[in-house]
Design an enzyme around this catalytic site. Structure first.
Site, PDB file in Angstrom:
ATOM      1  N   SER A   1      -9.665   1.424   2.979  1.00 23.50           N
ATOM      2  CA  SER A   1      -8.896   2.221   1.994  1.00 23.50           C
ATOM      3  C   SER A   1      -7.781   1.380   1.235  1.00 23.50           C
ATOM      4  O   SER A   1      -7.283   1.760   0.344  1.00 23.50           O
ATOM      5  CB  SER A   1      -7.986   3.288   2.798  1.00 23.50           C
TER       6      SER A   1
ATOM      7  N   SER B   1     -10.253  -1.232   6.897  1.00 26.77           N
ATOM      8  CA  SER B   1      -9.481  -0.885   5.563  1.00 26.77           C
ATOM      9  C   SER B   1      -8.850  -1.911   4.905  1.00 26.77           C
ATOM     10  O   SER B   1      -8.176  -1.990   3.929  1.00 26.77           O
ATOM     11  CB  SER B   1      -8.630   0.355   5.718  1.00 26.77           C
TER      12      SER B   1
ATOM     13  N   LYS C   1       0.851  -1.197  -0.031  1.00 27.45           N
ATOM     14  CA  LYS C   1      -0.171  -0.061  -0.033  1.00 27.45           C
ATOM     15  C   LYS C   1       1.013   1.210  -0.001  1.00 27.45           C
ATOM     16  O   LYS C   1       2.022   1.395   0.495  1.00 27.45           O
ATOM     17  CB  LYS C   1      -1.065  -0.041   1.257  1.00 27.45           C
TER      18      LYS C   1
END
Lengths: 488, 474
Positions: free
Chosen positions: A156, A180, A81
């Site tokens: 996310s 997330s 990420k």
């Protein structure tokens, strides 16, 4: 079978046997990305030469006899990420504000991945500063769901989930502040675990909400996430909130039946607002557990309904301070002003996206003199009550069983106009972060038309990742869902 | 109307640690800008603070030295404000649960002992330093993250001079405890003053003004001496004061408005989620307590009371701890503490200064000074002979008695021998001898000197005087 279709553990078996090389595996990922990422947009940047160079180095170690017992991820391409600090690499957090920032250091998770032999490549998309549930809040454009590119992958960590489900990497490391990891895993049909707070170091992870953030792996199977978790977990002297507890060999502890395991069904979680097909898939999963010998018991989390409100006070309060440093003084794309205050306003005004600004303002508000007691202090008290709910429930049962998300992947743009609706997509995942315990999402079926994955969430005891993974693994292996792949 | 001044001080002191508060960078003054920095103290994305154990110990120690409570629970908080020298745009500090609370400092002031109560001493990180150039500004983050203790006093101070003495006493205590070097030149101590005036006898406090930007104690004194009349004159002329923060302009010698209450910062304190609360164990605190030292004032009072030495001498032993400790060993078992103190201060200290050495380098032990005083008081040697013994002692060590023997310095008190020396002196110097006989008593000193010279200093001076007087009377 194409190389990119292998699970992480299938790959390491073949690497160990000398049947494939790390370079081939890495190249297969790059080819796959070239083939499908145009529609998915999971990857924001890839340093191909660096990736292949790492793969070659891994091949050299494999040739020299280094085993996966010594380095469990040796030669395995893993994506990150865009929130992790990797030396000399960008860490944009899918925001414009960081500009050409390059991290001057490796975070702990990155170091541990390197020590485990992983080939760390590519930065995957996310909601800006991890604020969002759809990966639409990215300054680098939205990511599509591999099952339907018109739909969101969740967020996310949407880039992680999409990259894993689109088979563009063998695993991905994300972060979970209110769901997330688990929510995008559910919407994309992969596995994602949020470890107990303190299990994985946060050093080198750009902070959103420090008391809630936790790093976790996403993979094609429970076993893959177990292998990844084993590599990144552990106490870190650079993170005062990381816990000095032993890290079990998660992957080695997956097997065995789950007869007599007690699963708690929170009665508050199956009220209105849940999609009928999601409910059906969930109920089928519960039945499947019963057939595996698990006992299902109804439990109560009486303060669960306050979870989202509590979260949006505490998380935004912490974020308002955590994001203050992006001010254009030492780094960030500076927009000049006549005085420091104007410089701050110009830089932050131009650099942050709408949702980030909304949360900074909200967080600043709840901490303001005169409002602090009514919001922040009150929310802390409710958080304690939620934690107590979890402690009590998990005294009676081994894990809680819930849907991960009340619905399946929604269409891009469907909820962007209504932040509250978007916030409610974390309704089942958020309390786990407030309680600080661990949770996992595994695929538990599909809706019919369109065919979209449904996620099952299991919430475990603090530092009970091993038991949680075992319970998830037993279900996964008894169902076909983890073998389904999005047609791309 | 008569007014009373009410002053409280916030004193910031840098702690004497090797490394910074939350990272491993050196806590060092004077390095090139931005050389003692790392991702943590620069507030880079993703970094986390790890508390410096030594700073926590020094904070607790300061608590004990300032007679504070050291609570079993304390925590860090974030103080939020945007400023270029604050790398994270929040400062890690302690808000509602500081590491030490409710103490006091006693100090001498205008002939008595005053007490200023301490509200709290809490730990925080220092910020960087802004430097302004012609066309641009720069920030040096070397200082960012240096452990800083903020010592907050109650409004117990009544004058500029009292503030000045309090600050000096506080500084002495911190230096004594090894907590801080308190080097003003290096910006290790900084003060904010809260000041108000009220009609004498009033119980309500007047409007409070905070003054910032004083970096010397004399600056604090001057600022208060400027501010008090300003406030009184404002009230006397029918005006009213506003609660505000004022800046001290050291060059102009005035305070000026910085920001009013309406523009006061809302720091939005909240608990620092990156750090666990502090729960010092009894063992940990006990270890810290082993480092408690006797405070300067207590030491002075004890020296005066126990040894009967003058205050000035006691002050020397407070100012120079090693010398004082040496004195205490030397005086142990001595009947003449005053003489021991004189030898230690007038001779030993002077020699140490001259040779740029310290007590630790001495070739003799404290008992030698005690012995020296004993043999002088016992009449074995004269005090002049004592000087010679001391010189030898300082140069080569040994014991005073052995030196006296080796050098043949024993004082001659034999009447026959003394009378002969005296007779010789009188005969050789008839003029002065007649002077004495004619009543000029002072002339006897010349004759005495001649005798001492002839005896090479060994004659007992008191007996010489008596013998001369007797011979001249006959």
């Amino acid at each position: 079978m194409m190389l990119h279709e292998l699970t992480l553990n299938e790959l390491t078996a073949r690497l160990a046997a000398g049947e494939v090389s790390s370079r081939e595996a890495m190249q297969a990922c790059l080819d796959r990305i070239d083939a499908v990422d145009g529609s998915i947009n999971a990857f924001m940047s890839i340093d191909r030469d660096d990736a292949l160079g790492q793969a070659d180095a891994a091949d050299e170690r494999l040739t020299k006899g280094t085993t996966h017992a010594e380095q469990p991820l040796l030669g395995v391409p893993i994506s990150l990420k865009d929130i992790f600090c990797v030396k000399d690499q960008p860490a944009n957090c899918s925001s414009k504000i960081l500009g050409n920032f390059r991290s001057p250091y490796d975070g702990t998770v990155v170091q541990k991945l390197r020590e485990a032999g992983a080939v760390i490549f590519g930065r995957v998309n996310m909601d800006e500063f991890a604020m969002g549930s759809s990966t639409e809040n990215s300054a680098f454009g939205p990511t599509g769901n591999p099952w339907d590119a018109e739909r969101v992958p969740g967020g996310s960590s949407g880039g992680c989930a999409a990259a894993v489900s689109a088979q563009e990497c063998f695993g991905s490391i994300g972060t979970d502040t209110g769901g997330s990891i688990r929510q995008p895993a559910a919407l994309c049909g992969c596995v994602g675990i949020k470890p107990t707070y303190g299990r994985v170091s946060r050093y080198g992870v750009v902070a959103f909400a420090s008391s809630l953030d936790q790093v976790g792996p996403m993979g094609k199977t429970v076993r893959d996430t177990a292998t990844l978790l084993g590599a990144i977990a552990g106490h870190d002297p650079r993170d005062s909130t990381s816990v000095p507890a032993d890290v079990p060999d998660y992957a080695a502890g997956l097997e065995g039946d789950i007869k007599g395991v007690k699963l708690g069904l929170p009665k508050e979680y199956l009220g209105e607002g849940i999609d009928p097909e999601v409910r059906a898939a969930f109920e089928a999963a519960v039945k499947q557990y019963q057939s595996l010998g698990a006992e299902i018991e109804e439990v109560s989390l009486p303060h669960a309904e306050y979870g989202v409100a509590t979260y949006y006070i505490l998380a935004t309060a912490e974020a308002s301070a955590n994001l203050a440093r992006f001010d254009g003084i030492r780094y960030c794309d500076r927009v000049e002003g006549d005085d420091p205050f104007a410089l701050y306003c110009n830089t932050r005004g131009a650099g942050f996206g709408e949702e980030v600004k909304r949360r900074i303002i909200l967080g600043t508000y709840v901490l303001s003199s005169g409002y602090y007691d009514a919001y922040y202090i009150r929310a802390q008290k409710v958080r304690t009550l939620i934690k107590r709910d979890f402690d009590r429930a998990l005294e009676k049962v081994d894990a809680l069983i819930t849907p991960t998300v009340p619905y399946t992947a929604f269409k891009a743009g469907e909820k962007t106009g209504d932040p509250l609706q978007m916030y409610l997509s974390d309704i089942y995942t958020i309390s786990c972060n407030l309680a600080g315990t661990c949770g996992i999402s595994v695929p538990c079926g599909f809706t019919n038309d369109p065919k979209l994955p449904v996620g099952l969430q299991l919430l475990g005891k603090p530092f009970g990742e091993q038991e949680l993974l075992k319970i998830a693994h037993a279900y996964e292996q008894s169902t076909p869902w983890h073998n389904e792949r999005a047609a791309l | 109307m008569e007014y009373e001044t009410v002053i409280g001080l916030e004193t910031h002191c840098q702690l004497k640690t090797q490394s910074k508060m939350f990272c491993a960078c050196a806590n060092e003054f004077g390095a090139d800008p931005n050389t003692n920095v790392c991702p943590v103290c620069l507030g880079m994305p993703g970094v986390l603070p790890v508390p410096n154990e030594r700073a926590l110990q020094l904070t607790a120690l300061t608590g004990y030295l300032l007679n504070c409570e050291v609570p079993k629970f304390a925590k860090f908080d974030r103080k939020n404000y945007f400023y270029p020298d604050v790398c994270k745009d929040y400062q890690i500090t302690q808000f509602d649960f500081p590491s030490t609370t409710t103490g006091h400092v006693d100090f001498e002031f205008e002939g008595g002992i005053e007490r200023v109560r301490i509200t709290r001493a809490h730990l925080e990180e220092d910020v960087g330093k802004n430097n302004h150039f012609d066309q641009h500004s720069g920030v040096d983050f070397n200082r960012a993250g240096v452990p800083l203790l903020e010592i907050v006093s109650e409004p117990d101070i009544r004058s500029a001079d009292m503030a000045y003495e309090y600050l000096n006493a506080l500084k002495d205590i911190l230096i004594y405890g090894g907590v801080s070097d308190c080097d003003m030149e290096k910006g290790m101590v900084r003060c904010d003053v809260n000041i108000s005036v009220r009609p004498k006898g009033a119980t309500e406090l007047g409007t409070k003004v905070e003054i910032k930007n004083m970096n010397t104690f004399s600056g604090v004194r001057r600022a208060i001496n400027y501010e008090v009349p300003r406030q009184i004159e404002t009230l006397e002329s029918g005006g009213s004061l506003v609660q505000e923060t004022r800046r001290w302009d050291d060059d102009a010698g005035i305070t000026e408005t910085m920001r009013s209450k309406e523009h006061a910062h809302d720091y939005r304190y909240f608990p620092e989620p990156d750090l666990m609360p502090l729960r010092p164990s009894e063992e940990w605190l006990a270890e810290v307590r082993t480092h408690i030292v006797e405070l300067p004032l207590a030491r002075k009072q004890r020296f005066v009371a126990d040894y009967g030495i003058p205050e000035q001498d006691a002050e020397v032993f407070v100012g120079n701890v090693l010398l004082g400790d040496f004195f205490e060993k030397a005086v142990d078992g001595s009947k003449n503490a005053k003489a021991v103190a004189n030898w230690v201060i007038n001779n030993l200290q002077a020699q140490l200064t001259e040779t740029e050495t310290s007590v630790d380098d001495l070739k003799f032990g404290p008992e030698a000074i005690r012995e020296l005083v004993e043999i002088i008081d016992g009449g074995t040697i004269s005090s002049k002979g004592g000087q010679e013994v001391f010189s030898e002692l300082f140069k080569n060590g040994g014991s005073p008695r052995a030196i006296v023997d080796a050098k043949g310095l024993t004082q001659v008190s034999d009447t026959g021998e003394l009378e002969k020396w005296c007779q010789d002196a009188i005969e050789a110097n008839p003029g002065p001898a007649d002077d004495v006989r004619n009543g000029k008593e002072n002339a006897i000193n010349f004759l005495k000197g001649q005798v001492m010279k002839a005896s090479r200093g060994k004659a007992n001076p008191q007996l010489v005087g008596e013998t001369l007087a007797k011979l001249l009377k006959d």
